[in-house]
Design an enzyme around this catalytic site. Structure first.
Site, PDB file in Angstrom:
ATOM      1  N   VAL A 160       0.468   4.229  -6.080  1.00 40.80           N
ATOM      2  CA  VAL A 160      -0.825   4.415  -6.732  1.00 40.80           C
ATOM      3  C   VAL A 160      -0.829   3.776  -8.118  1.00 40.80           C
ATOM      4  O   VAL A 160      -1.805   3.146  -8.530  1.00 40.80           O
ATOM      5  CB  VAL A 160      -1.179   5.913  -6.815  1.00 40.80           C
ATOM      6  CG1 VAL A 160      -2.372   6.148  -7.748  1.00 40.80           C
ATOM      7  CG2 VAL A 160      -1.487   6.465  -5.422  1.00 40.80           C
ATOM      8  N   GLU A 161       0.278   3.913  -8.833  1.00 40.65           N
ATOM      9  CA  GLU A 161       0.321   3.417 -10.210  1.00 40.65           C
ATOM     10  C   GLU A 161       0.277   1.893 -10.298  1.00 40.65           C
ATOM     11  O   GLU A 161      -0.532   1.341 -11.044  1.00 40.65           O
ATOM     12  CB  GLU A 161       1.581   3.929 -10.918  1.00 40.65           C
ATOM     13  CG  GLU A 161       1.562   5.411 -11.247  1.00 40.65           C
ATOM     14  CD  GLU A 161       0.565   5.775 -12.320  1.00 40.65           C
ATOM     15  OE1 GLU A 161       0.080   4.869 -13.044  1.00 40.65           O
ATOM     16  OE2 GLU A 161       0.252   6.972 -12.444  1.00 40.65           O
ATOM     17  N   THR A 162       1.158   1.212  -9.568  1.00 42.24           N
ATOM     18  CA  THR A 162       1.304  -0.243  -9.781  1.00 42.24           C
ATOM     19  C   THR A 162       1.474  -1.047  -8.493  1.00 42.24           C
ATOM     20  O   THR A 162       1.842  -2.224  -8.561  1.00 42.24           O
ATOM     21  CB  THR A 162       2.526  -0.536 -10.680  1.00 42.24           C
ATOM     22  OG1 THR A 162       3.722  -0.073 -10.032  1.00 42.24           O
ATOM     23  CG2 THR A 162       2.397   0.123 -12.049  1.00 42.24           C
TER      24      THR A 162
END
Length: 382
Positions: A160-162
């Protein structure tokens, strides 16, 4: 194998206000404020998949009285060299883009769980997650054994982050944090946000000095979040670990360090080993109506399962020992989508822990569902 999400709710008619009130009164919940509050606005750590041309103003922070006072404080509290810090900040640039990106939208859109879910539970992230898991299986297993956090949760957060390091940001963290410390835009939460960025600017300087890193070389998001897991400097100082054993922490280039650091972050923020993240609520109108009545947007678990079942809520969790779990504290998670009935699910302590990473119900559930989807693909050999 295609992973099918179990439904978190079903279509039902909105409750009449008097029924909402009666349910809340039965639970002793009228403590002021709206009975049906919205969960926090979902947000992403970085504007993934977008490119911004950074507008910079060099030397804005040279001979700046607020920066000078900050430098004096760093010298007094952390024994920095005064001249070295002045030289450093003389070369810091103001980032107009960072300021623009932290501004709230002038026309906020309605929260949309289905759109948010589709953004993160999609083929690119799922395929990248399978590839990441396979490439880092040993580190994920070791982190799970050491910190008690399942591999799928770590994989979900990093995805989700990167997208597993694909979008980590190319802003100089020093420029972004300095800009947001001293030139945060005029918003209602300005003082609080400036204080947060100031603390992260302090920790960036302390961390890079102690690690013998040039602070001007550190790249990250427009808020100064760094590396594969998008840790702010304060989180690096508190939670980052050298998980590949090479004597230094590198969250941008070492997947192992990222994996161990995420697991440590969650463990230190209350992750309960072997416990679920969510429980499904039965789709009947009565159970969904109770969820609607008590969903107050608070991320911290504060309803006991016994309170909810006494009010008439049923769960769609085969095999769950409701009596044994009666004291379990829960969050009623609302998932609104315009034009559709709001979905609800129950968040346990581990769901709350995920919201410590990003204060959004949408974020926490997307992390969980992405991780579960990748795990299902791994188990199917896909």
């Amino acid at each position: 194998m295609t992973f099918q999400f179990a439904p978190f709710g079903n279509t039902f008619k909105p409750l009449r206000p008097v029924l909402v009130a009666s349910v809340l009164c039965a639970l002793g919940a009228f403590a002021g404020g709206s009975a049906i509050a919205q969960s926090q606005q979902p947000q992403s750590a970085t504007p993934q998949g977008q490119e911004f041309e950074e507008e910079i103003i060099p030397q804005r922070y040279a001979q700046n009285p607020n920066v000078d006072a900050f430098i004096n404080d760093m010298v007094a509290r952390y024994d920095f060299d005064n001249d070295a810090l002045h030289t450093l900040f003389n070369n810091v640039s103001y980032s107009a883009t960072a300021v623009k990106l932290v501004l709230p939208s002038p026309t906020p859109s309605a929260k949309n769980w289905k759109a948010y879910q589709a953004r993160f539970i999609e083929p690119v992230r799922i395929n990248a997650g399978v590839k990441f898991w396979r490439a880092n299986q040993a580190a994920l297993q070791r982190a799970s054994e050491q910190f008690g956090v399942p591999p799928e949760i770590i994989v979900g957060i990093i995805g989700v982050e990167t997208i597993y390091g694909r979008y980590m940001g190319n802003f100089r963290a020093l420029d972004a944090l300095t800009t947001l410390t001293f030139d945060y835009p005029n918003t209602p939460n300005r003082a609080e946000r400036m204080a947060t960025f100031r603390k992260n600017l302090e920790d960036l300087l302390v961390w890079t000095r102690d690690s013998q890193i040039d602070p001007a070389s550190v790249l990250g998001s427009y808020t100064g979040a760094i590396g594969i897991p998008q840790f702010l400097p304060s989180s690096i100082v508190q939670y980052a670990v050298d998980f590949d054993g090479n004597g230094r922490i590198d969250l941008r280039n070492s997947p192992a360090d990222a994996i161990g650091s995420v697991a440590n972050y969650l463990k230190q923020n209350g992750w309960e080993t072997g416990r679920p993240v969510v429980w499904r609520i039965a789709p009947d109108e009565g159970s969904q109506g109770i969820a609607q009545a008590v969903a107050d947007g608070s991320p911290e678990p504060h309803w006991s399962l016994a309170q909810l079942t006494k009010a008439g809520m049923l769960l769609d969790q085969p095999g769950l020992n409701v009596q044994a779990e009666a004291p379990t504290p829960l969050t009623v998670v609302d998932l609104p989508t315009p034009g559709m009935a709001t979905q609800y699910t129950l968040g346990l302590k581990n769901f709350y822990t995920l919201t410590r990473y990003n204060r959004s119900f949408f974020y926490a559930l997307a992390v969980y569902q992405l991780g579960e989807t990748v795990k299902a693909r791994m188990m199917s050999g896909g």
